[in-house]
Design a protein around this motif. Structure first.
Motif, short mmCIF file in Angstrom:
data_model
loop_
_atom_site.label_atom_id
_atom_site.label_comp_id
_atom_site.label_asym_id
_atom_site.label_seq_id
_atom_site.Cartn_x
_atom_site.Cartn_y
_atom_site.Cartn_z
N PRO A 89 0.82 -1.23 0.00
CA PRO A 89 0.00 0.00 0.00
C PRO A 89 0.85 1.26 0.00
O PRO A 89 1.99 1.27 0.46
CB PRO A 89 -0.81 -0.13 1.30
CG PRO A 89 -0.83 -1.59 1.60
CD PRO A 89 0.48 -2.12 1.12
N TRP A 90 0.26 2.31 -0.53
CA TRP A 90 0.92 3.62 -0.59
C TRP A 90 1.27 4.06 0.82
O TRP A 90 0.42 4.08 1.72
CB TRP A 90 -0.03 4.61 -1.25
CG TRP A 90 0.58 5.90 -1.68
CD1 TRP A 90 1.87 6.12 -2.05
CD2 TRP A 90 -0.09 7.16 -1.81
NE1 TRP A 90 2.06 7.44 -2.41
CE2 TRP A 90 0.87 8.09 -2.27
CE3 TRP A 90 -1.40 7.57 -1.60
CZ2 TRP A 90 0.54 9.43 -2.50
CZ3 TRP A 90 -1.72 8.89 -1.84
CH2 TRP A 90 -0.76 9.81 -2.29
N ARG A 122 -3.65 13.98 1.48
CA ARG A 122 -4.76 14.94 1.33
C ARG A 122 -4.63 15.77 0.06
O ARG A 122 -5.63 16.23 -0.49
CB ARG A 122 -4.84 15.84 2.56
CG ARG A 122 -5.39 15.13 3.79
CD ARG A 122 -5.78 16.13 4.88
NE ARG A 122 -4.61 16.79 5.43
CZ ARG A 122 -3.94 16.35 6.49
NH1 ARG A 122 -4.31 15.22 7.11
NH2 ARG A 122 -2.90 17.02 6.96
N GLN A 123 -3.42 15.97 -0.41
CA GLN A 123 -3.21 16.71 -1.65
C GLN A 123 -3.65 15.91 -2.87
O GLN A 123 -3.79 16.47 -3.95
CB GLN A 123 -1.73 17.09 -1.78
CG GLN A 123 -1.24 18.03 -0.70
CD GLN A 123 0.23 18.39 -0.85
OE1 GLN A 123 0.89 17.96 -1.79
NE2 GLN A 123 0.75 19.17 0.07
N HIS A 124 -3.85 14.60 -2.70
CA HIS A 124 -4.27 13.73 -3.80
C HIS A 124 -5.56 13.01 -3.43
O HIS A 124 -5.81 11.89 -3.88
CB HIS A 124 -3.18 12.70 -4.11
CG HIS A 124 -1.85 13.30 -4.43
ND1 HIS A 124 -0.98 13.75 -3.46
CD2 HIS A 124 -1.23 13.55 -5.61
CE1 HIS A 124 0.11 14.24 -4.01
NE2 HIS A 124 -0.02 14.13 -5.33
N SER A 125 -6.39 13.65 -2.60
CA SER A 125 -7.53 12.96 -2.00
C SER A 125 -8.59 12.53 -3.01
O SER A 125 -9.41 11.65 -2.71
CB SER A 125 -8.17 13.85 -0.93
OG SER A 125 -8.60 15.08 -1.51
N GLU A 126 -8.63 13.13 -4.19
CA GLU A 126 -9.67 12.80 -5.17
C GLU A 126 -9.23 11.69 -6.13
O GLU A 126 -10.02 11.28 -6.98
CB GLU A 126 -10.04 14.04 -5.98
CG GLU A 126 -10.59 15.18 -5.13
CD GLU A 126 -11.80 14.76 -4.32
OE1 GLU A 126 -12.63 14.01 -4.87
OE2 GLU A 126 -11.91 15.15 -3.16
N ASP A 186 -6.34 6.09 -7.93
CA ASP A 186 -5.07 5.37 -7.96
C ASP A 186 -3.93 6.36 -8.20
O ASP A 186 -4.13 7.47 -8.67
CB ASP A 186 -5.07 4.25 -9.00
CG ASP A 186 -5.28 4.77 -10.42
OD1 ASP A 186 -5.25 5.99 -10.63
OD2 ASP A 186 -5.46 3.94 -11.33
N ILE A 187 -2.75 5.93 -7.82
CA ILE A 187 -1.56 6.77 -7.87
C ILE A 187 -0.49 6.06 -8.68
O ILE A 187 -0.22 4.87 -8.46
CB ILE A 187 -1.02 7.05 -6.44
CG1 ILE A 187 -2.09 7.69 -5.57
CG2 ILE A 187 0.22 7.93 -6.49
CD1 ILE A 187 -2.49 9.08 -5.97
N GLU A 188 0.12 6.76 -9.62
CA GLU A 188 1.24 6.20 -10.38
C GLU A 188 2.55 6.60 -9.70
O GLU A 188 2.82 7.78 -9.50
CB GLU A 188 1.23 6.71 -11.82
CG GLU A 188 2.31 6.07 -12.68
CD GLU A 188 2.21 6.49 -14.14
OE1 GLU A 188 1.66 5.72 -14.95
OE2 GLU A 188 2.68 7.60 -14.45
N LEU A 189 3.34 5.61 -9.32
CA LEU A 189 4.58 5.84 -8.58
C LEU A 189 5.77 5.34 -9.39
O LEU A 189 5.71 4.31 -10.06
CB LEU A 189 4.54 5.11 -7.24
CG LEU A 189 3.38 5.48 -6.30
CD1 LEU A 189 3.39 4.58 -5.07
CD2 LEU A 189 3.48 6.95 -5.89
N ARG A 233 1.13 1.26 -10.34
CA ARG A 233 -0.06 1.98 -9.89
C ARG A 233 -0.57 1.31 -8.62
O ARG A 233 -0.71 0.08 -8.56
CB ARG A 233 -1.15 1.98 -10.97
CG ARG A 233 -0.70 2.61 -12.28
CD ARG A 233 -1.89 2.90 -13.18
NE ARG A 233 -2.59 4.10 -12.75
CZ ARG A 233 -2.29 5.33 -13.18
NH1 ARG A 233 -1.29 5.51 -14.04
NH2 ARG A 233 -2.96 6.38 -12.74
N VAL A 234 -0.86 2.12 -7.61
CA VAL A 234 -1.39 1.62 -6.35
C VAL A 234 -2.67 2.38 -6.02
O VAL A 234 -2.88 3.50 -6.51
CB VAL A 234 -0.35 1.79 -5.21
CG1 VAL A 234 0.92 1.01 -5.51
CG2 VAL A 234 -0.03 3.26 -4.97
N PRO A 235 -3.54 1.80 -5.20
CA PRO A 235 -4.79 2.50 -4.83
C PRO A 235 -4.52 3.83 -4.16
O PRO A 235 -3.65 3.94 -3.29
CB PRO A 235 -5.48 1.51 -3.88
CG PRO A 235 -4.93 0.19 -4.26
CD PRO A 235 -3.51 0.43 -4.66
N GLY A 236 -5.27 4.86 -4.56
CA GLY A 236 -5.15 6.18 -3.97
C GLY A 236 -6.12 6.38 -2.82
O GLY A 236 -6.88 5.47 -2.47
#
Length: 241
Positions: free
Chosen positions: A157-158, A166-170, A173-176, A218-221
């Motif tokens: 997990p992220w 909180r800056q990416h709350s919407e 998923d997140i690309e890392l 990509r991981v869940p945001g």
């Protein structure tokens, strides 16, 4: 095959791959030599014990950038202990508020021993320099029978801080970015870094070149964990429609 994952987070980190005179820089992500050094210290391997270091150095390494942080510069002064003479002013660079997930892949028995050492270290871990302690335990777990290092880096997990999330709350998923050691067939797409540990002996520290490939997972945001929106007045509005 097993994979051992680590969370590297703290107020300051410094992952130097080179130092020139009084200027000590940091890479943008943890280096293999530093992470292997952290594991060796936890296991109680002394700096001059190159034979015990060798199995650790053969582990395949990768690191995921969960929170890149910001680069800061520190000016330091020092005095010679015996004479009191001032030493030259030095510049040291750090990463502030960064979070990484590092992973090493290799023999299950070796990694099981390193996992136990992380939980009860002989020498305390630090994030590149002794002045940079981790904010939390670095152990994230041992993944036995893992398919590959990249699979684990995509499953963990992220780990970013709450304020950064909180800056990416919407985002669902997140690309890392992942920096990993290249396979034999990826040489033409890889960069090189003098970061392969050979010896940590104080009198002759040595590092060889290794190849590094930049990849993504990509991981869940944050928004993927939210409960569905519920408004008790929705049913009344539907009934009046």
């Amino acid at each position: 095959m097993s994979v051992l994952s680590l969370r590297l987070a703290g107020p300051l980190q410094s992952w130097g791959a080179s130092a020139r005179f009084t200027r000590r820089t940091t890479e943008s992500a943890p280096t293999k030599s530093a992470v292997i050094g952290l594991l060796a210290a936890a296991a109680g391997i002394e700096r001059g014990d190159d034979a015990s270091l060798e199995p650790l150095a053969t582990l395949r390494f990768g690191v995921r950038i969960d929170q890149p942080g910001s680069r800061v510069r520190d000016f330091q002064t020092a005095h010679h202990g015996a004479s009191g003479k001032s030493m030259p002013l030095s510049e040291r660079f750090y990463l502030a508020d960064a979070v990484f997930v590092a992973a090493v892949e290799g023999d299950a028995t070796l990694l099981s021993g390193l996992h136990a050492a992380l939980r009860n270290p002989v020498y305390a871990p630090f994030l590149g320099r002794r002045s940079c302690p981790p904010a939390q335990p670095v152990d994230l777990g041992l993944h036995d029978g893992a398919t590959s290092l990249m699979d684990v880096l995509g499953e963990v997990p992220w780990q970013a801080s709450n304020w950064y999330r909180r800056q990416h709350s919407e985002r669902t998923d997140i690309e890392l970015t992942v920096l990993r050691e290249a396979r034999n067939d990826e040489g033409e797409f890889a960069d090189t870094l003098r970061d392969q540990p050979v010896s940590y002996a104080a009198e002759h520290r040595r590092h060889a070149l290794r190849t590094v490939v930049s990849d993504t997972v990509r991981v869940p945001g944050p928004s993927s964990r939210r409960l569905p929106r519920h408004d008790p007045f929705d049913a009344l509005q539907e009934g009046n429609a």
